[in-house]
Write a protein that holds these residues in place. Structure first.
Motif, mmCIF file in Angstrom:
data_model
loop_
_atom_site.group_PDB
_atom_site.id
_atom_site.type_symbol
_atom_site.label_atom_id
_atom_site.label_comp_id
_atom_site.label_asym_id
_atom_site.label_seq_id
_atom_site.Cartn_x
_atom_site.Cartn_y
_atom_site.Cartn_z
ATOM 1 N N ALA A 226 0.711 -1.290 0.170
ATOM 2 C CA ALA A 226 -0.692 0.141 -0.327
ATOM 3 C C ALA A 226 1.143 1.013 0.033
ATOM 4 O O ALA A 226 0.713 2.172 -0.885
ATOM 5 N N MET A 227 1.922 1.111 0.596
ATOM 6 C CA MET A 227 2.837 2.593 0.636
ATOM 7 C C MET A 227 3.460 2.306 -0.409
ATOM 8 O O MET A 227 4.398 3.653 -1.433
ATOM 9 N N ARG A 228 4.014 1.042 -1.346
ATOM 10 C CA ARG A 228 4.262 1.792 -2.610
ATOM 11 C C ARG A 228 3.139 2.186 -3.405
ATOM 12 O O ARG A 228 4.040 2.824 -4.371
ATOM 13 N N ASP A 229 2.234 1.746 -3.440
ATOM 14 C CA ASP A 229 0.883 2.666 -4.224
ATOM 15 C C ASP A 229 1.111 3.647 -3.700
ATOM 16 O O ASP A 229 0.940 4.910 -4.991
ATOM 17 N N LEU A 230 1.245 4.414 -2.642
ATOM 18 C CA LEU A 230 1.097 5.206 -2.808
ATOM 19 C C LEU A 230 2.040 6.925 -2.695
ATOM 20 O O LEU A 230 2.032 7.169 -3.055
ATOM 21 N N ALA A 231 3.164 5.945 -2.727
ATOM 22 C CA ALA A 231 4.627 6.653 -2.890
ATOM 23 C C ALA A 231 4.376 6.648 -4.473
ATOM 24 O O ALA A 231 4.896 8.156 -5.099
ATOM 25 N N ARG A 232 3.444 5.820 -5.368
ATOM 26 C CA ARG A 232 3.985 6.300 -6.766
ATOM 27 C C ARG A 232 3.155 7.539 -7.394
ATOM 28 O O ARG A 232 2.672 8.369 -7.766
ATOM 29 N N GLU A 233 1.544 7.508 -6.565
ATOM 30 C CA GLU A 233 0.578 8.483 -6.785
ATOM 31 C C GLU A 233 1.218 9.715 -6.600
ATOM 32 O O GLU A 233 0.579 10.763 -7.063
ATOM 33 N N LEU A 234 2.215 9.316 -5.554
ATOM 34 C CA LEU A 234 2.620 11.044 -4.511
ATOM 35 C C LEU A 234 3.556 11.431 -5.179
ATOM 36 O O LEU A 234 3.624 12.971 -6.106
ATOM 37 N N ASP A 235 4.086 10.593 -6.695
ATOM 38 C CA ASP A 235 5.243 10.733 -7.234
ATOM 39 C C ASP A 235 4.841 11.338 -8.817
ATOM 40 O O ASP A 235 5.044 12.261 -9.508
ATOM 41 N N GLU A 236 3.144 10.747 -9.420
ATOM 42 C CA GLU A 236 2.874 11.062 -10.132
ATOM 43 C C GLU A 236 2.142 12.320 -10.177
ATOM 44 O O GLU A 236 1.598 12.694 -11.498
ATOM 45 N N ASP A 237 1.227 12.264 -9.160
ATOM 46 C CA ASP A 237 0.641 12.777 -9.494
ATOM 47 C C ASP A 237 0.312 14.624 -8.461
ATOM 48 O O ASP A 237 0.929 14.171 -7.540
ATOM 49 N N ALA A 238 0.800 15.969 -9.292
ATOM 50 C CA ALA A 238 1.704 16.678 -8.367
ATOM 51 C C ALA A 238 0.859 16.978 -6.932
ATOM 52 O O ALA A 238 0.479 18.307 -5.914
ATOM 53 N N GLY A 239 -1.202 16.816 -7.206
ATOM 54 C CA GLY A 239 -1.929 17.040 -6.379
ATOM 55 C C GLY A 239 -2.702 16.718 -5.669
ATOM 56 O O GLY A 239 -3.051 17.237 -4.625
ATOM 57 N N PHE A 240 -1.852 14.780 -5.779
ATOM 58 C CA PHE A 240 -2.021 14.141 -4.628
ATOM 59 C C PHE A 240 -2.327 14.369 -3.241
ATOM 60 O O PHE A 240 -3.124 13.896 -3.161
ATOM 61 N N ALA A 241 -0.697 15.350 -3.513
ATOM 62 C CA ALA A 241 -0.582 15.628 -1.651
ATOM 63 C C ALA A 241 -2.208 16.421 -1.142
ATOM 64 O O ALA A 241 -2.107 16.535 0.160
ATOM 65 N N THR A 242 -2.422 17.662 -2.165
ATOM 66 C CA THR A 242 -3.489 18.470 -1.410
ATOM 67 C C THR A 242 -5.002 18.029 -1.615
ATOM 68 O O THR A 242 -5.898 18.278 -1.051
ATOM 69 N N ARG A 243 -5.537 16.595 -2.218
ATOM 70 C CA ARG A 243 -6.223 15.956 -2.329
ATOM 71 C C ARG A 243 -6.452 14.459 -2.611
ATOM 72 O O ARG A 243 -6.280 13.965 -3.437
ATOM 73 N N VAL A 322 2.639 11.370 6.530
ATOM 74 C CA VAL A 322 3.153 10.361 5.076
ATOM 75 C C VAL A 322 4.189 11.013 5.026
ATOM 76 O O VAL A 322 4.341 12.477 4.318
ATOM 77 N N HIS A 323 5.471 11.638 4.744
ATOM 78 C CA HIS A 323 6.806 11.255 3.732
ATOM 79 C C HIS A 323 7.646 10.735 2.560
ATOM 80 O O HIS A 323 7.472 9.645 3.084
ATOM 81 N N TRP A 324 7.563 11.329 1.864
ATOM 82 C CA TRP A 324 7.785 10.537 0.344
ATOM 83 C C TRP A 324 9.472 11.253 -0.020
ATOM 84 O O TRP A 324 9.261 12.649 -0.149
ATOM 85 N N VAL A 325 10.411 10.851 -0.816
ATOM 86 C CA VAL A 325 11.381 12.070 -0.625
ATOM 87 C C VAL A 325 12.326 11.445 -1.399
ATOM 88 O O VAL A 325 12.247 9.256 -1.707
ATOM 89 N N ARG A 326 12.792 11.608 -2.627
ATOM 90 C CA ARG A 326 13.704 10.711 -3.519
ATOM 91 C C ARG A 326 15.462 11.984 -4.002
ATOM 92 O O ARG A 326 14.745 13.106 -4.136
ATOM 93 N N LEU A 327 16.231 10.916 -3.854
ATOM 94 C CA LEU A 327 17.165 11.950 -3.891
ATOM 95 C C LEU A 327 17.779 12.045 -4.749
ATOM 96 O O LEU A 327 17.248 11.000 -6.085
ATOM 97 N N CYS A 342 10.625 15.882 -3.263
ATOM 98 C CA CYS A 342 10.096 15.215 -1.599
ATOM 99 C C CYS A 342 8.464 15.574 -1.248
ATOM 100 O O CYS A 342 7.599 16.664 -2.150
ATOM 101 N N ARG A 343 7.632 14.985 -0.784
ATOM 102 C CA ARG A 343 5.842 15.013 -0.926
ATOM 103 C C ARG A 343 6.095 14.968 0.939
ATOM 104 O O ARG A 343 6.053 14.043 1.567
ATOM 105 N N VAL A 344 5.327 15.734 0.894
ATOM 106 C CA VAL A 344 4.790 15.779 2.553
ATOM 107 C C VAL A 344 2.946 15.374 2.686
ATOM 108 O O VAL A 344 2.429 15.873 2.540
ATOM 109 N N LEU A 345 2.415 14.205 3.184
ATOM 110 C CA LEU A 345 0.955 14.331 2.814
ATOM 111 C C LEU A 345 0.591 13.823 4.708
ATOM 112 O O LEU A 345 0.902 13.066 5.674
ATOM 113 N N ALA A 346 -0.281 15.076 4.586
ATOM 114 C CA ALA A 346 -0.510 14.732 6.150
ATOM 115 C C ALA A 346 -2.471 15.006 6.619
ATOM 116 O O ALA A 346 -2.751 14.891 5.639
ATOM 117 N N PRO A 347 -2.166 14.389 7.731
ATOM 118 C CA PRO A 347 -3.933 14.663 7.735
ATOM 119 C C PRO A 347 -4.447 14.976 7.620
ATOM 120 O O PRO A 347 -6.341 14.966 7.268
#
Length: 402
Positions: A226-243, A322-327, A342-347
């Motif tokens: 599930a976290m891998r799927d979430l990371a992919r969403e955060l990476d591919e969709d710039a607006g995912f963390a806001t909605r 959730v925090h996601w980061v790519r170096l 970097c993406r931050v997905l907060a409650p």
């Protein structure tokens, strides 16, 4: 006419507008979560600086953000976490979450929903997690000692019984436990209990649909998937963390989604009961009771996703973070590696989704400004909010007086 709810949390930046009479019940948000804003703030910075940077940006829950970002960076660098360090991190998370929950109860709720009960910072100042916060790099023994002191402080200054006993009673009968505590301690002029007793009748009547975010409610292999799927969403969709969406739909996260369905809870405390504002508020008290005595109270972890990419997660006062980061490629030295994304997905973004449970409730019933204020306070956004009031509303967010 606008009804404004002020709180210390407004310092986090951004603002929510709640409009129970309009076509878009929830507007606004936090610009700082936006992918482009985070890109400008983090891109090219040394990865070792990211935890402190994000802790400063999200200062209200900075301790948990620092811990989560540090683990995400370590996962991206391929650095395994020793068992002892993971245990120490769990203790630090419990302490940080206890501090945050107490601040919400004592400072934010009376400001957001005035009922004649003033905030009492002096009362809070005596809590060990506030009076003597860990400094430097405390050992696991130091952190455990702080939790033990907190258990005694909570019994003496908040619950009137041992936290473990209160938590057990909550698991058997959440409504009755928090109601009995609130009414009993309100007679003793306890500030937190008086506020809860004052809002109880209204909070019990406010039923919001609840679809719990159950990302962590599975065995480790499924959580990692599930976290891998979430990371992919955060990476591919710039607006995912806001909605954000889970399995294609909005979801809700908070102390109630972990306390109401905690291991050992009776059937009466099932998640189908987590739909009132009263249960959501009561779960914060349950969280405070549970955190000093339950090692499994907060789930957390980190996962390496590939070369230079990692994700980490922590349950906290407001829900799942959730925090996601790519170096940047080419340098995996911990002291020299730099952030590429970097993406931050907060409650808050889950709980105040424009199509989430709160928005659905407002669309369906066009509730009063006072009811919206109480429902929003129960969901606890980490930004300020204002309410677009209808003609039948008064210019106050109060729901009564103690």
């Amino acid at each position: 006419m606008a009804v404004v709810a002020t709180s210390a949390t407004a310092a986090a930046g951004g603002r929510l507008v709640l409009d129970p009479h309009g076509p878009t019940p929830i507007r606004g948000g936090r610009p700082i979560i936006d992918a482009e804003v985070l890109r400008r703030l983090t891109e090219g910075r040394r990865a070792a600086m990211l935890p402190d940077l994000l802790a400063a940006l999200f200062a209200l829950c900075g301790g948990v953000h620092r811990i989560t970002a540090r683990r995400a960076v370590a996962a991206a660098l391929g650095l395994p976490e020793a068992e002892a360090e993971a245990s120490r991190t769990g203790l630090a998370l419990r302490i940080a979450t206890l501090r945050d929950q107490l601040q919400r109860l004592v400072l934010d709720l009376p400001a957001r929903v005035p009922v004649g009960v003033e905030a009492t910072p002096a009362w809070l100042a005596g809590a060990p997690v506030v009076a003597t916060p860990p400094v430097g790099s405390p050992t696991a023994q130091d952190l455990m000692g702080c939790l033990q002191h907190m258990s005694a402080w909570i019994e003496r200054h908040l619950l009137g019984v041992a936290p473990l006993k209160w938590w057990g009673e909550w698991q058997a009968s959440p409504d009755r436990t928090v109601a009995r505590w609130a009414s009993g301690h309100a007679r003793e002029a306890h500030p937190v209990a008086r506020w809860h007793a004052a809002v109880r009748e209204r909070a019990e009547s406010l039923r919001l649909p609840c679809r719990p975010l159950a990302l962590l409610d599975a065995e480790p292999a499924r959580v990692h998937a599930a976290m891998r799927d979430l990371a992919r969403e955060l990476d591919e969709d710039a607006g995912f963390a806001t909605r954000p969406l889970w399995l294609g739909l909005p979801a809700e996260t908070g102390s109630w989604t972990r306390c109401v369905a905690a291991p050992g809870a009776s059937a009466v405390a099932g998640l189908d009961r987590a739909d009132t504002a009263w249960l959501r508020l009561g779960a914060r008290i349950a969280d405070v009771a549970r955190l000093p005595c339950d090692e499994q109270a907060l789930r957390h972890g980190a996962l390496a996703l590939g070369a230079g990419e990692g994700i980490a997660w922590s349950e906290m006062a407001r829900g799942l973070l959730v925090h996601w980061v790519r170096l940047e490629p080419g340098n995996d030295e911990p002291a020299l590696a730099r952030v590429q994304a970097c993406r931050v997905l907060a409650p808050t973004e889950w709980n105040f989704h424009p199509d989430g449970g709160l928005a659905q409730w407002m669309r369906k019933g066009a509730p009063s400004a006072a009811d919206v204020a109480l429902a929003a306070a129960a969901l606890d956004p980490c930004v300020g909010f204002e309410i677009e009031a209808g003609e039948r509303d008064t210019a106050t967010c109060g729901v009564g007086h103690a």
